[in-house]
Every structure is written in structure tokens, then in C-alpha cells.
Design an enzyme around this catalytic site. Structure first.
Site, mmCIF file in Angstrom:
data_model
loop_
_atom_site.group_PDB
_atom_site.id
_atom_site.type_symbol
_atom_site.label_atom_id
_atom_site.label_comp_id
_atom_site.label_asym_id
_atom_site.label_seq_id
_atom_site.Cartn_x
_atom_site.Cartn_y
_atom_site.Cartn_z
ATOM 1 N N GLN A 66 37.309 46.160 32.974
ATOM 2 C CA GLN A 66 36.537 47.346 33.341
ATOM 3 C C GLN A 66 37.168 48.620 32.778
ATOM 4 O O GLN A 66 36.468 49.586 32.489
ATOM 5 C CB GLN A 66 36.397 47.440 34.859
ATOM 6 N N ASP A 120 35.576 36.113 38.695
ATOM 7 C CA ASP A 120 34.757 36.373 39.887
ATOM 8 C C ASP A 120 34.187 35.112 40.525
ATOM 9 O O ASP A 120 33.710 35.159 41.665
ATOM 10 C CB ASP A 120 33.617 37.339 39.547
#
Length: 409
Positions: free
Chosen positions: A147, A292
Site C-alpha cells: 500500500q 489477506d
């Protein structure tokens, strides 16, 4: 809200579920839309994170609070850094104020950004004074959260000279970097990724266009887990998905073959079917490109009595909670034999599952959703169940549709 989950009786599942647009794609596109108003977005995520992102991008207030939304914190740090003439204090929940941001802030400062810390050095809240960034190259470690890198890529084409990013050392979470680059390519922004160098050329404006967000693959993982534990012949059809996905979590289709789950791709949908018993061999998998889904896979292995060794999980330490320690504690309470390091998880084959255990969710949406499929095996309590809205507003409605009974505690 605390809830009790159980399945009244064994049954063959056959359901159709529509899942909201990908949170990862949506939040990237929301930033790009505010930089390039020519973009129209369809099938936008209805997650709390995307709602926080939209509010942050529309507010004129100086203090912008994004709650638990980690993606919003990272992407907005770069966005506000290039908003000339605007001063913003970017903050979030208590947990967010303990999630590191220094690597991204340092990279932006190297480009000329004016960012300072309001409290603890290296952590939000941060004060950002938007300005024109002239520098066009920066270095950042390749093994940090993708990110940070995507945050820089999203503003890169709006910099006067574009941006060259040199990734230092091992590069992880490449699919998420490639997702960002693919979205740039869809907008006809020139960008290339060769070796450890990413280069994005400047772009003043783009042609008007509509971008349709694919549904979220990490949200699909919980239905893969359900089908893995269901009777042979059970099926769940999920919309809207495509075979050539930008999302790294689409590796679920291959991984869940280990649990006897097949994936058939149709026109904007996938069909999951339990075709055979799970493979009882140890599941060894490196999840550095899809961290994730680690919680879902670990719980599926426990449910199916399969040993697993999951590696590449170093980024899970700085998520909504320390996900590795959280998994260790909750699975141990359920009767698992599990060990974790800073970047791996090892689970031994389970014999039985303790019933009526209360699962703490640690303000982490994925803890609640990853453990929910265990209801097909034993009654289970989920504490603070409303946390799922961070990424999946109608998760509990969909669980009831599949046949899981939900009672408030």
C-alpha cells in the site's frame, strides 16, 4: 453485537450470492477519480473503508478521521501531500495511531512533501501541507506493505515530471502493485515495471471513461471455506468475477482445490463446488502475494483436520490487529495446536473442535469472517460481530441465506 452461529442440520448447499466491488480496486479508483474527474466508477465497494475514503475525499475540514481504514490512511497521505494549498491533519482510530506510516512519509519527504507528526514519530496523526512536488525519483524497500508503493503510484502521473520508484531488496505483494499499475493502464497512463524499477509518466488529463470494479476476491474466500466444509455436491455461485483478475487473492481458485473445491468461471461469475473430500496432506504455501486470505485458509485447515505451514505473512503483524497472534490465541481456544513466528504459521492436524467458544475479533473484520464457516462444524460465538462492515456490509445476511442460524447473545 455478539452472536451465536450454528447450523440446524446437515444439508447440501446450493445458493447464489452477489458480492460488492473490491475494496482494493475501489479505493485506488476513488483516489484516481479525484485526480482525474473524467472517471466514472461502477460497482463501487460498499465497505466501511470505501465509505471513509469517499468522505475523506469530499470533506473540506482540516481534520480527517478515517477510523480503522488502513488503505485510506496510506493512499490519502500521498493524495493530500500533492493538494497544493491545503493543510490536513490525517488521523484514525487508536489502533490506526499505532500502525506505522514512517516509511511512506519518508518517501514523500524525499520527493519534497511537507509532512510532520502530531504526536508519536512514525505514526498517525500526521499534518500534511499540500504542495507541488518537483522531485521525480525515490527509493523504498520492496518488502514493505504494498500500500505504501501503491500510494506513491496513484499520485505519480500528477507529478510534473512523473515518478520513478526504485524498490530495494526483496519485493513482496507484487499482485497488489500490479493491480495499481493495471488500473493506471486502463486510464491510458503510461507506466512500466521492470526488475526493481517502476516508472510512471506524467499525465495532465484523460478521456472520459467508466470503470467497472470487479467483486472482492478476499470476500469470496469465506464462501470457499464454507464449500470446503459442506457436503459433497454443495455449490455457491458468486457474482461478479472474471477469470483474468487484477486481484492477487484470486489464487483462491487454485489453493482450494486442496480442499476438494472446484472453481468454474462463467460470464461475470464463479461457481464453487465441493467435488471430493479434502486432501489430508500438509498444505505448504507461501502467501506473500495474498496475505489477506491467510486467516481463512488457516481456519479451513483446522476445520478439515489438515496440517498447514503458511509463510510470507510478515505484513499481518501491522494489520487491524496482530493477525498471527490473534489466530494463535483463538485457534488454541478451539483446540488447535498452532505456532507462529513474525512471518509464518504452523498448524497441526486437529482431532476435534471445542464447541461454543467465543471468538474475539480484535476490531478486525477478517477475524470475524474467517471463523464464521466453523459453524458448519460446531456452534460458535462471534464477539463484536458488526466489525465485518469494514469490508463486507451484508456478510451476516449472506451467512443466513446459506443456512447458518444466527442468534444474538
Amino acid at each position: 453485537m455478539d452472536i451465536l452461529l450454528n447450523v440446524l442440520k446437515d444439508k447440501k448447499i446450493k445458493e447464489e450470492i452477489t458480492i460488492s466491488g473490491s475494496k482494493s480496486e475501489s479505493n485506488r479508483l476513488l483516489i484516481l477519480q479525484n485526480l482525474f474527474p473524467e472517471i466514472t466508477i461502477e460497482n463501487l465497494s460498499d465497505s466501511d473503508d470505501s465509505i471513509h475514503m469517499q468522505h475523506a475525499l469530499s470533506t473540506k475540514k482540516e481534520i480527517v478521521d478515517i477510523g480503522h481504514a488502513g488503505t485510506a490512511m496510506r493512499f490519502l497521505t500521498s493524495y493530500f501531500a500533492v493538494k497544493e494549498g491545503r493543510e490536513t491533519v490525517l488521523t484514525g482510530s487508536e489502533r490506526m495511531q499505532n500502525r506505522p506510516i514512517e516509511i511512506l512519509v519518508n518517501a514523500l519527504k524525499d520527493l519534497g512533501a511537507d509532512i510532520s507528526y502530531e504526536d508519536k514519530v512514525g505514526y498517525p496523526p500526521i499534518r500534511i501541507k499540500g504542495r507541488k512536488l518537483i522531485a521525480d525519483n525515490v527509493q523504498i524497500n520492496g518488502n514493505v506493505s504494498s500500500q505504501y508503493i501503491s500510494s506513491l503510484l496513484l499520485i505519480a502521473s500528477k507529478l510534473e515530471n512523473g515518478l520513478t520508484i526504485e524498490l530495494v531488496g526483496e519485493i513482496t505483494s507484487i499482485p497488489y502493485i500490479n493491480m495499481t499499475l493495471s488500473l493506471l493502464h486502463q486510464l491510458n497512463i503510461e507506466a512500466n515495471f521492470e526488475g526493481n524499477i517502476i516508472k510512471v509518466l506524467p499525465k495532465k488529463e484523460i478521456e472520459k471513461q467508466t470503470v467497472v470494479v470487479e467483486s472482492d476476491w478476499s470476500s469470496a474466500s469465506y464462501f470457499y471455506s464454507i464449500v470446503a466444509s459442506a457436503e459433497i455436491g454443495s455449490e455457491i455461485k458468486l457474482s461478479a468475477y472474471k477469470k483474468e483478475s487484477l486481484q492477487g487473492d484470486s489464487c483462491l481458485a487454485e489453493i482450494y482445490q486442496h480442499f476438494g473445491v472446484s472453481t468454474t468461471f462463467g460470464e461475470n461469475f464463479i461457481n464453487l463446488k465441493k467435488e471430493k473430500a479434502s486432501n489430508k496432506e500438509v498444505l505448504e504455501i507461501d502467501l506473500r502475494d495474498a496475505p489477506d486470505i491467510a486467516q481463512t485458509i488457516a481456519v479451513t485447515c483446522f476445520s478439515e483436520g489438515i496440517s498447514c505451514n503458511l509463510t510470507g505473512l510478515h505484513t499481518l503483524k501491522i494489520k487491524e490487529t496482530d493477525r498471527l497472534e490473534a489466530l494463535k490465541e483463538e485457534l488454541t481456544n478451539l483446540g488447535a495446536s498452532i505456532s507462529v513466528t513474525n512471518k509464518s504459521l504452523r498448524l497441526e492436524e486437529s482431532v476435534e473442535i471445542n464447541e461454543n467458544i467465543s471468538i474475539k475479533t480484535y476490531n478486525d473484520h477478517r477475524m470475524a469472517m474467517a471463523f464464521a464457516p466453523l459453524a458448519l462444524r460446531v456452534p460458535i460465538n462471534i464477539l463484536n460481530a458488526e466489525v465485518v462492515t469494514k469490508s463486507f456490509q451484508k456478510f451476516w445476511d449472506d451467512m443466513q441465506q446459506i443456512g447458518i442460524k444466527i442468534d444474538k447473545l
